[in-house]
Design a protein around this motif. Structure first.
Motif, mmCIF file in Angstrom:
data_model
loop_
_atom_site.group_PDB
_atom_site.id
_atom_site.type_symbol
_atom_site.label_atom_id
_atom_site.label_comp_id
_atom_site.label_asym_id
_atom_site.label_seq_id
_atom_site.Cartn_x
_atom_site.Cartn_y
_atom_site.Cartn_z
ATOM 1 N N SER A 21 0.828 -1.200 0.000
ATOM 2 C CA SER A 21 0.000 0.000 0.000
ATOM 3 C C SER A 21 0.867 1.257 0.000
ATOM 4 N N LEU A 22 1.941 1.236 0.770
ATOM 5 C CA LEU A 22 2.840 2.385 0.827
ATOM 6 C C LEU A 22 3.473 2.660 -0.533
ATOM 7 N N PHE A 23 3.979 1.631 -1.177
ATOM 8 C CA PHE A 23 4.625 1.833 -2.474
ATOM 9 C C PHE A 23 3.610 2.205 -3.559
ATOM 10 N N THR A 24 2.343 1.847 -3.355
ATOM 11 C CA THR A 24 1.301 2.207 -4.320
ATOM 12 C C THR A 24 0.877 3.659 -4.190
ATOM 13 N N TYR A 25 0.762 4.147 -2.935
ATOM 14 C CA TYR A 25 0.171 5.463 -2.709
ATOM 15 C C TYR A 25 1.132 6.540 -2.229
ATOM 16 N N ILE A 26 2.402 6.220 -2.063
ATOM 17 C CA ILE A 26 3.333 7.220 -1.534
ATOM 18 C C ILE A 26 3.514 8.387 -2.506
ATOM 19 N N ASN A 27 3.217 8.157 -3.801
ATOM 20 C CA ASN A 27 3.348 9.243 -4.783
ATOM 21 C C ASN A 27 2.270 10.310 -4.617
ATOM 22 N N ARG A 28 1.304 10.082 -3.717
ATOM 23 C CA ARG A 28 0.288 11.098 -3.424
ATOM 24 C C ARG A 28 0.776 12.108 -2.385
ATOM 25 N N TYR A 29 1.946 11.881 -1.839
ATOM 26 C CA TYR A 29 2.479 12.801 -0.827
ATOM 27 C C TYR A 29 2.865 14.124 -1.484
ATOM 28 N N ASP A 30 2.358 15.222 -0.932
ATOM 29 C CA ASP A 30 2.608 16.560 -1.482
ATOM 30 C C ASP A 30 3.603 17.304 -0.592
ATOM 31 N N GLU A 31 4.868 17.291 -1.019
ATOM 32 C CA GLU A 31 5.915 17.891 -0.188
ATOM 33 C C GLU A 31 5.814 19.408 -0.114
ATOM 34 N N THR A 32 5.074 20.036 -1.036
ATOM 35 C CA THR A 32 4.986 21.497 -1.045
ATOM 36 C C THR A 32 4.096 22.029 0.071
ATOM 37 N N ARG A 33 3.291 21.162 0.668
ATOM 38 C CA ARG A 33 2.365 21.620 1.711
ATOM 39 C C ARG A 33 2.961 21.441 3.114
ATOM 40 N N ASN A 34 4.201 20.981 3.190
ATOM 41 C CA ASN A 34 4.893 20.796 4.469
ATOM 42 C C ASN A 34 4.135 19.884 5.430
ATOM 43 N N THR A 35 3.414 18.924 4.878
ATOM 44 C CA THR A 35 2.715 17.975 5.739
ATOM 45 C C THR A 35 3.711 16.961 6.284
ATOM 46 N N SER A 36 3.369 16.358 7.393
ATOM 47 C CA SER A 36 4.253 15.389 8.020
ATOM 48 C C SER A 36 4.306 14.100 7.212
ATOM 49 N N ALA A 37 5.488 13.728 6.778
ATOM 50 C CA ALA A 37 5.650 12.473 6.043
ATOM 51 C C ALA A 37 5.328 11.294 6.953
ATOM 52 N N PHE A 38 5.699 11.405 8.219
ATOM 53 C CA PHE A 38 5.445 10.321 9.159
ATOM 54 C C PHE A 38 3.943 10.106 9.336
ATOM 55 N N ALA A 39 3.192 11.204 9.456
ATOM 56 C CA ALA A 39 1.735 11.092 9.611
ATOM 57 C C ALA A 39 1.107 10.512 8.354
ATOM 58 N N PHE A 40 1.600 10.932 7.183
ATOM 59 C CA PHE A 40 1.075 10.438 5.908
ATOM 60 C C PHE A 40 1.324 8.939 5.779
ATOM 61 N N VAL A 41 2.546 8.519 6.064
ATOM 62 C CA VAL A 41 2.911 7.102 5.976
ATOM 63 C C VAL A 41 2.123 6.275 6.987
ATOM 64 N N THR A 42 2.007 6.796 8.192
ATOM 65 C CA THR A 42 1.271 6.081 9.245
ATOM 66 C C THR A 42 -0.196 5.898 8.881
ATOM 67 N N GLU A 43 -0.789 6.918 8.267
ATOM 68 C CA GLU A 43 -2.193 6.806 7.860
ATOM 69 C C GLU A 43 -2.374 5.732 6.789
ATOM 70 N N LEU A 44 -1.455 5.686 5.822
ATOM 71 C CA LEU A 44 -1.527 4.658 4.784
ATOM 72 C C LEU A 44 -1.413 3.260 5.388
ATOM 73 N N ILE A 45 -0.491 3.120 6.340
ATOM 74 C CA ILE A 45 -0.307 1.825 7.001
ATOM 75 C C ILE A 45 -1.561 1.435 7.770
ATOM 76 N N SER A 46 -2.104 2.373 8.527
ATOM 77 C CA SER A 46 -3.304 2.086 9.323
ATOM 78 C C SER A 46 -4.477 1.683 8.435
ATOM 79 N N ASN A 47 -4.647 2.395 7.320
ATOM 80 C CA ASN A 47 -5.736 2.058 6.393
ATOM 81 C C ASN A 47 -5.563 0.651 5.834
ATOM 82 N N ALA A 48 -4.323 0.312 5.468
ATOM 83 C CA ALA A 48 -4.052 -1.013 4.920
ATOM 84 C C ALA A 48 -4.289 -2.098 5.966
ATOM 85 N N MET A 49 -3.833 -1.849 7.190
ATOM 86 C CA MET A 49 -3.999 -2.829 8.254
ATOM 87 C C MET A 49 -5.462 -3.004 8.631
ATOM 88 N N ASN A 50 -6.195 -1.887 8.718
ATOM 89 C CA ASN A 50 -7.621 -1.966 9.042
ATOM 90 C C ASN A 50 -8.383 -2.737 7.975
#
Length: 199
Positions: free
Chosen positions: A135-164
């Motif tokens: 899931s991470l390798f599929t959706y990590i390209n949706r991360y928008d570095e220009t918005r200064n969002t937390s990469a850790f929070a983004f990655v953690t959310e993807l993991i949680s969604n996949a696990m759930n």
């Protein structure tokens, strides 16, 4: 890129962000086909009034920028000579290895926080880990570095969604198996239809 801290299982947001940005900027395997589907999804949300206009505009801007970046990367790669291509591929393999290791550390952290080792799901931990990694390798390209969002929070959310999602399917599968077992057990309590009592 180096980790800020060497403690086992620790991934700093700064280090993870650098890896994600680097990976996305070099991901020659991303053909950009997902961009159109993403854009249609945002357009539909906007048409239905399910997204705020500012968020919609940010999403549209992001997807247009991603299309340009992906096209530029592929054009640059096509113009590489053999030596440049070998150097690029070697560097990209190193980035993929580093980000995979980082992803697995965060996944293992989520597994611990979910306390899966104390549940029947423990038997499927490897499959859960693999599902989250894919899931991470599929959706990590949706991360928008220009918005200064937390990469850790983004990655953690993807993991949680996949696990759930995996755990939900696992529970549904187990419920079907239990129901099937109950039916089988009930059959064993029925009088023998072909026994002596039915002569």
């Amino acid at each position: 890129m180096k980790q800020d801290k060497n403690s086992e299982g620790y991934i700093s947001n700064k280090y993870l962000r650098e890896l994600v940005v680097k990976f996305n900027s070099m991901n020659i395997n991303d053909n950009g086909k997902w961009c159109d589907a993403y854009e249609r999804k945002m357009d539909k949300k906007n048409a239905n009034g399910n997204i705020k206009i500012d968020k919609y505009e940010i999403s549209k801007s992001f997807i247009q920028r991603k299309k340009q970046q992906i096209a530029a990367l592929h054009a640059r790669y096509e113009n590489f000579n053999d030596e440049e291509r070998r150097a690029f591929n070697s560097e990209f393999e190193k980035v993929k290895k580093d980000i995979c290791e980082a992803f697995l550390k965060v996944i293992d952290g989520r597994i611990i926080s979910y306390k899966l080792v104390q549940t029947p799901a423990y038997e499927e931990i490897d499959d859960i880990r693999q599902e989250a990694l894919m899931s991470l390798f599929t959706y990590i390209n949706r991360y928008d570095e220009t918005r200064n969002t937390s990469a850790f929070a983004f990655v953690t959310e993807l993991i949680s969604n996949a696990m759930n999602g995996y755990l939900k399917k696992m529970n549904q599968r187990n419920a079907i198996q239990i129901t099937g077992l109950d039916f089988y057990e009930n059959l064993n309590t029925i009088d023998d239809l072909y026994g002596e009592d039915n002569d």
